[in-house]
Design an enzyme around this catalytic site. Structure first.
Site, PDB file in Angstrom:
ATOM      1  CG  ASP A 165      -1.846   1.097   1.370  1.00 26.97           C
ATOM      2  OD1 ASP A 165      -2.266   1.626   0.338  1.00 26.97           O
ATOM      3  OD2 ASP A 165      -2.147   1.488   2.524  1.00 26.97           O
ATOM      4  CG  ASN A 407       4.417  -4.550   7.305  1.00 27.98           C
ATOM      5  OD1 ASN A 407       4.160  -4.260   8.479  1.00 27.98           O
ATOM      6  ND2 ASN A 407       3.538  -4.357   6.323  1.00 27.98           N
ATOM      7  CD  GLU A 408      -0.097  -5.646   7.686  1.00 25.40           C
ATOM      8  OE1 GLU A 408      -0.601  -5.704   6.557  1.00 25.40           O
ATOM      9  OE2 GLU A 408      -0.600  -5.011   8.626  1.00 25.40           O
ATOM     10  CE1 TYR A 464      -4.368   0.608  10.058  1.00 18.96           C
ATOM     11  CE2 TYR A 464      -3.416  -1.593   9.910  1.00 18.96           C
ATOM     12  CZ  TYR A 464      -3.291  -0.213   9.819  1.00 18.96           C
ATOM     13  OH  TYR A 464      -2.080   0.348   9.490  1.00 18.96           O
ATOM     14  CD  GLU A 501       1.208  -0.975   9.566  1.00 22.63           C
ATOM     15  OE1 GLU A 501       0.050  -1.049   9.100  1.00 22.63           O
ATOM     16  OE2 GLU A 501       2.218  -1.287   8.926  1.00 22.63           O
ATOM     17  CD1 TRP A 546      -1.158   3.076   8.243  1.00 19.91           C
ATOM     18  CD2 TRP A 546       0.984   2.577   8.725  1.00 19.91           C
ATOM     19  NE1 TRP A 546      -0.497   2.914   7.053  1.00 19.91           N
ATOM     20  CE2 TRP A 546       0.815   2.609   7.324  1.00 19.91           C
ATOM     21  CE3 TRP A 546       2.240   2.305   9.262  1.00 19.91           C
ATOM     22  CZ2 TRP A 546       1.879   2.366   6.443  1.00 19.91           C
ATOM     23  CZ3 TRP A 546       3.281   2.056   8.390  1.00 19.91           C
ATOM     24  CH2 TRP A 546       3.097   2.083   6.997  1.00 19.91           C
TER      25      TRP A 546
END
Ligand code: BDP
Length: 588
Positions: A165, A407-408, A464, A501, A546
């Site tokens: 992203d 990351n992720e 999130y 994040e 984030w």
């Protein structure tokens, strides 16, 4: 790899400025092309991402090769000197030619490389050509996907889908140097310096010679002296490096060889990073990490080096009472890490390993094969290389307190543990300071399904809730968050946990009395709700929001002019949330 400092024995010249540029329309396939002046020249700034400097979608989103060219002059060479070219970073792959001769190839867009051009360069004018490839696919890091768009009646079009992203900015992104260095020279220095003054060092050279080293304080006073390629000792009366007092010292190394000397100075700090009672500790005391996941991203330069933005961002971190950030999702410039050493900012240094999940593409839009990441990705070897190059470059920085190897990734899928175990072990082995190592994981990797938690020294989680799920319902988001954090704590009761994040897209200037999605009030309420959960859980060792600032992404229907989760706009104007965090972090 050593920073390109100028010393008594090393001359360093900048090759930054205006270069010639063109998108590659087949030119690089022609015999001998790199030895000729480019046709169809455009002026291009180096360093910078190329993408935003001219208009047009075909220009900005070009997939494939970019050609850069300039000339440089060198004097008649002195015996015993070598000529090196050093690129801070070229995104993502580079082939470098001097007078038409290939002198270096490098893969990976966020780490430096050097080319020895002593043989290829000649006194007087030289032609320097750099071919840059910007494709991301299942062999690169960051990872992406190449596809072809077929529309009847139109020519086929290559489409490169980033699996991440942020906009796939490319070009010659960081400073370029021409260096005249001694033939027999210092090639590496590794320093381990503890808060109590214990010091051990290893010096590598390109040939035989006598090595001596002096420890200098900030005023240049000599505190200790050593000889030999490896030495250990204790320096009395040092001030430990910390955010409150980022005391820097220098190791001044001298190599006396048969035909001359080389001198190099490496800045460092005396400090310890340890993990105790579920907390990250600096010099034996718990330090709560307050800060952000960031990006190297600014208007016009894109991801290109922007020293003024670096200084501004560090100043804003201090204004916010923050103390840290993660170099999401790739190693940042060496200049930024040197600034953080000097200013006392703690850094989680991340390898450029993002997009290792075939189940999502940019911003979680589904695509690809959801359960086959570790069968599909061909990144393991390159991943080892980028971890190695990152630690080789950054190992001496006192600001770096942790390594993130990815990351992720698809950490919940079969094969994740087998993929990551050699990488986390590698990071530990390569780092002389043995800093903690982590893999930053996403919401699909739960306390029940995550396959890599035990490989991490600190659990760094991106969540999130209240945004991508339970959107708008902050009580539900907070409850789900707390349950999940407790779940990870039960699974790994000795490990510190932090949020890597959490955030909500926010349109600057959109206000609401009842906080609705995208409003400045919702972002502040969202951060407050998360903060209340962290404050109840003693095993939480930090909070990274984030994002620090809004940033450019690939165009898609989930993003309106980029990702707006910044607590600052892209131009660094604060949203309401910045004022909230400033007050919260003053007391934290
Ligand atoms: C996470 C990614 C980050 C994204 C963020 C978001 O780590 O790169 O920008 O989500 O969706 O999944 O804003």
């Amino acid at each position: 790899m050593l920073y390109p400092s100028m010393t008594q024995s090393r001359l360093v010249f900048s090759l930054d400025g205006i270069w010639d540029f063109q998108l590659d329309d087949g030119l690089s396939a022609q015999e001998g092309w790199a030895g000729r002046r480019l046709p169809h020249l455009r002026a291009m700034a180096v360093p910078s991402a190329y993408n935003d400097l001219y208009e047009g979608r075909d220009f900005r989103e070009h997939v494939g090769n970019l050609c850069y060219q300039r000339t440089f002059e060198i004097p008649a060479l002195l015996p015993g000197k070598r000529v090196l070219l050093r690129f801070g970073s070229v995104t993502h792959q580079a082939s470098v030619y001097v007078n038409g001769e290939l002198v270096a190839r490098h893969r990976g867009g966020f780490l430096p490389f050097e080319a020895d051009v002593t043989g290829a360069a000649r006194p007087g004018e030289n032609l320097l050509t750099v071919l840059v490839n910007n494709v991301v696919d299942e062999t690169t890091l960051p990872a992406g996907r190449m596809t072809t768009r077929r529309v009847e009646g139109l020519p086929d079009k290559a489409i490169d889908l980033p699996n991440f992203d942020f906009f796939n900015y490319s070009g010659i992104m960081r400073p370029v140097k021409l260096m005249l260095v001694p033939n027999v020279r210092i090639t590496d220095v590794a320093i381990v310096a503890h808060a109590d003054g214990r010091l051990s060092c290893r010096v590598e050279t390109s040939g035989a010679g006598e090595i001596s080293a002096r420890v200098l304080d900030g005023e240049g006073r000599e505190l200790a002296a050593f000889t030999g390629a490896a030495f250990e000792g204790r320096v009395e009366g040092v001030t430990p490096w910390s955010p409150e007092q980022p005391a820097l010292y220098r190791l001044a190394v001298r190599l006396a060889g048969a035909d001359g000397e080389d001198v190099y100075e490496e800045p460092f700090g005396f400090r310890d990073v340890t993990l105790e009672n579920c907390r990250v500790c600096l010099n034996g005391k718990p330090v709560y990490l307050k800060g952000f996941g960031k990006h190297e991203d600014s208007p016009v330069n894109g991801r290109g080096f922007n020293e003024a933005y670096n200084v501004k961002d560090v100043a804003l971190l201090k204004w916010l009472n923050a103390n840290s950030f993660r170099t999401s999702h790739y190693p940042y410039s060496e200049e930024m890490l040197r600034l953080c050493d000097r200013e006392g900012i703690l850094v989680i240094a991340e390898a450029p390993a993002v997009g290792l999940h075939t189940g999502f593409s940019a911003v979680g839009l589904l695509g690809g094969e959801p359960n086959g990441t570790w069968k599909t990705m061909k990144t393991a070897e390159h991943h080892r290389d980028v971890i190695g190059e990152m630690i080789a470059r950054d190992k001496n920085h006192p600001c770096v307190v942790m390594w993130s190897v990815a990351n992720e990734p698809a950490s919940e899928e079969e094969g994740a543990r087998e993929y990551f175990e050699p990488l986390t072990n590698l990071a530990r082995t390569l780092d002389p300071q043995r800093r903690p190592v982590t893999i930053v994981t996403y919401g699909g990797s739960t306390p029940e399904t995550c396959k890599v938690a035990e490989l991490c020294d600190v659990l760094v989680l991106n969540r999130y809730r209240g945004w991508y799920d339970t959107a708008g319902d902050l009580p539900a988001a907070a409850k789900l968050l707390e349950d999940e954090l407790l779940g990870f704590h039960r699974r790994c009761p000795d490990k510190p946990i932090m949020l890597g994040e959490y955030g909500a897209d926010t349109i600057a200037g959109l206000h609401d009395a009842t906080p609705g999605l995208f409003s400045e009030e919702y972002q502040a309420a969202f951060l407050k709700a998360y903060g209340e959960v962290f404050d109840r859980l003693p095993f939480i060792t930090g909070e990274h929001v984030w994002n620090f600032a809004d940033f450019a992404t690939a165009e898609n229907i989930m993003r309106v002019g980029g990702n707006k989760k910044g607590v600052f706009t892209r131009e660094r104007r604060p949203k309401l949330a910045a004022h909230f965090l400033r007050a919260r972090w003053e007391k934290k």
